[in-house]
Design a protein around this motif. Structure first.
Motif, short mmCIF file in Angstrom:
data_model
loop_
_atom_site.label_atom_id
_atom_site.label_comp_id
_atom_site.label_asym_id
_atom_site.label_seq_id
_atom_site.Cartn_x
_atom_site.Cartn_y
_atom_site.Cartn_z
N VAL A 163 17.47 10.87 -11.22
CA VAL A 163 18.65 9.88 -10.83
C VAL A 163 19.91 10.82 -11.03
O VAL A 163 19.87 12.22 -11.52
CB VAL A 163 18.26 10.09 -12.28
N SER A 164 20.90 10.79 -10.17
CA SER A 164 22.06 11.78 -9.90
C SER A 164 22.99 10.39 -9.56
O SER A 164 22.83 9.34 -8.57
CB SER A 164 21.80 12.40 -8.41
N ALA A 165 24.18 10.54 -10.12
CA ALA A 165 25.29 9.55 -9.84
C ALA A 165 25.88 10.06 -8.75
O ALA A 165 26.30 11.84 -8.41
CB ALA A 165 26.02 9.73 -10.99
N VAL A 166 26.70 9.50 -7.72
CA VAL A 166 27.13 10.21 -6.23
C VAL A 166 28.36 9.27 -6.43
O VAL A 166 28.37 8.06 -6.60
CB VAL A 166 27.26 9.24 -5.17
N VAL A 167 29.50 10.39 -7.40
CA VAL A 167 30.82 9.98 -7.86
C VAL A 167 31.52 9.55 -6.60
O VAL A 167 31.61 10.16 -5.54
CB VAL A 167 31.35 10.89 -8.52
N GLU A 168 32.34 8.60 -7.10
CA GLU A 168 33.34 7.87 -5.90
C GLU A 168 34.41 7.48 -7.16
O GLU A 168 34.11 7.62 -7.89
CB GLU A 168 33.70 6.85 -5.48
N ASN A 178 0.36 -1.35 -0.59
CA ASN A 178 -0.22 0.33 0.31
C ASN A 178 0.97 1.20 -0.43
O ASN A 178 0.69 2.43 0.84
CB ASN A 178 -1.33 0.12 0.71
N ILE A 179 1.86 1.76 -0.40
CA ILE A 179 2.78 2.23 -1.19
C ILE A 179 2.52 3.10 -2.33
O ILE A 179 2.34 2.84 -3.20
CB ILE A 179 4.38 2.01 -1.21
N HIS A 180 2.69 4.07 -2.03
CA HIS A 180 1.90 5.47 -3.04
C HIS A 180 3.16 6.32 -3.75
O HIS A 180 2.71 7.61 -3.43
CB HIS A 180 0.16 5.05 -3.24
N LEU A 181 4.39 5.71 -4.28
CA LEU A 181 5.20 6.96 -4.25
C LEU A 181 4.94 7.60 -5.69
O LEU A 181 4.08 7.87 -6.48
CB LEU A 181 6.63 6.53 -4.88
N ARG A 182 4.72 9.58 -5.39
CA ARG A 182 5.07 10.19 -6.30
C ARG A 182 6.35 10.70 -7.12
O ARG A 182 6.44 10.91 -8.09
CB ARG A 182 3.60 11.75 -6.17
N ARG A 183 6.87 10.28 -5.84
CA ARG A 183 8.45 11.36 -6.11
C ARG A 183 9.09 10.32 -5.89
O ARG A 183 9.48 10.09 -4.76
CB ARG A 183 8.62 12.22 -5.61
N LEU A 184 10.10 10.11 -6.81
CA LEU A 184 12.08 9.39 -6.04
C LEU A 184 13.44 10.02 -6.04
O LEU A 184 12.92 9.96 -7.84
CB LEU A 184 11.60 8.03 -6.83
N GLN A 185 13.65 9.72 -5.66
CA GLN A 185 15.18 10.60 -5.48
C GLN A 185 16.35 9.16 -5.39
O GLN A 185 16.38 8.55 -4.42
CB GLN A 185 15.40 11.91 -4.86
N LEU A 186 16.50 9.12 -7.10
CA LEU A 186 17.75 7.97 -6.91
C LEU A 186 18.99 8.18 -7.13
O LEU A 186 19.13 8.72 -8.32
CB LEU A 186 17.04 7.05 -8.16
N GLY A 187 19.96 7.41 -6.10
CA GLY A 187 21.32 8.10 -6.38
C GLY A 187 21.60 6.47 -6.40
O GLY A 187 21.35 5.41 -6.43
N ILE A 188 22.97 7.17 -7.04
CA ILE A 188 24.00 5.13 -7.78
C ILE A 188 25.28 5.82 -7.79
O ILE A 188 25.57 6.69 -8.45
CB ILE A 188 23.26 5.14 -9.52
#
Length: 366
Positions: free
Chosen positions: A322-327, A265-275
């Protein structure tokens, strides 16, 4: 914020006190992720599922309450004064950095650019940092001063220490707990006020787990089903593909299955995905041929890329960042796996981001 979800007896004094400050809020309304129509429908769903009461008693309570006779817009402004932060400093991380099973990409000691002032939160999009903490440390931190009414939090096991060689029982906590504890009694006033205030509370914050994906299920599962359905915005980070362990993949799979399951029962509208992205040196992505969006139609089935398939099952997203977590990472040299990781890393914010948006983001219907 756990433990304030189940409403009990009315608290007329808290409501009356809130009415007094309603006037100061009328000029400072801002938009939230939940529209007024969605808010009304979610409240109606909760009220339809409550235990039946005699019609005369229900009508009498609503008629006698001056607060509930206020327009819904005024009530929402009052709730906002109680459950949302008023100053950017209210969301500054107030605890020491959490030692967990993976490096956290969030810098708890961030400063404003060119100054010595602490980083200030953005009140238009308040973010709560949910992190893993050792269970014993959590108990020692609060002890007898645990917030009134808070229930026992779920615990879980993670790989701990620098090299993740041992298992440790942990729980979660909010690193930047907003200063609203004294106002949450409004949630215990009655069922209608609880539904309206909880809807605003959980739909207005972004719940940021960073690399602590193992905390997603315990945190959300400890919420009531209604509170969980109100969560609209989340952020989490996928750990570096080249360094994934079997338990990393298991934690990711479990969390994504939970988020995409209809029973949750989760209804996400916004997701910030870091990779987590690997770049060998400052110029490590120069002359790297990046992947195009159409390339990921085939890449998602390749070994090591199966984690994408769970993200593709997300439904109802209206915004995906979508953002890159640079290492730093090792150079490709003779390793084909590292070469593929570097090429994917260089494509995260371009080809991969566009592919994901095309696949899961649904345009808003006006």
């Amino acid at each position: 914020m756990a433990g304030y979800y189940n409403p009990s007896s009315p608290s007329r004094s808290r409501v009356d006190e809130s009415i007094k400050i309603a006037g100061s809020a009328t000029s400072s309304m801002r938009s939230y992720y939940t529209t007024s129509e969605e808010h009304t429908h979610s409240c109606e769903r909760l009220l339809q599922n409550r235990e039946p009461r005699s019609p005369s008693r229900s009508r009498g309570n609503a008629t006698q309450s001056p607060f509930l006779r206020l327009p819904a817009e005024i009530r929402l402004q009052i709730y906002a004064l109680l459950v949302l932060p008023r100053r950017p400093s209210d969301l500054i991380p107030s605890y020491e950095k959490v030692e967990s099973s993976a490096q956290d990409s969030f810098d708890y000691d961030r400063r404003e650019r060119g100054t010595d002032r602490a980083w200030a939160a953005n009140l238009s999009n308040p973010v709560l940092l949910i992190r893993t903490i050792e269970g014993n440390r959590y108990a020692q931190r609060y002890g007898p001063n645990k917030p009134r009414g808070e229930h026992k939090r779920s615990d879980y096991t993670v790989r701990a220490d620098r090299y993740r060689l041992r298992c440790m029982k942990t729980t979660y906590h909010c690193v930047n707990n907003p200063r609203i504890e004294d106002h949450l009694g409004i949630l215990r006033a009655n069922k209608q006020i609880h539904a309206e205030a909880a809807d605003l509370l959980y739909s207005s914050y972004t719940f940021d787990f960073d690399t602590h994906v193992e905390a997603i299920i315990p945190f959300l599962n400890d919420l009531t089903p209604f509170a969980r359905s109100c969560v609209k915005s989340m952020r989490f980070v996928k750990r570096g593909l080249a360094y994934d362990k079997e338990f990393d993949r298991a934690e990711w799979t479990s969390a994504m299955r939970y988020l995409t399951s209809s029973s949750s029962n989760i209804h996400l509208r916004r997701l910030q995905l870091g990779i987590v992205a690997g770049r060998p040196g400052a110029n490590g992505w120069d002359r790297i041929a990046t992947y195009q969006p159409q390339d990921f139609t085939l890449l998602r089935d390749h070994e090591g890329m199966q984690w994408m398939q769970y993200l593709l099952e997300l439904r109802g997203l209206q915004e995906l960042d979508v953002s890159a977590v640079v290492e730093h990472c090792a150079p490709a040299t003779n390793s084909m796996a590292m070469a593929n990781f570097i090429r994917f890393s260089a494509s995260i914010e371009s080809g991969f981001a566009q592919y994901m948006r095309d696949a899961v983001v649904q345009p808003c219907v006006v």
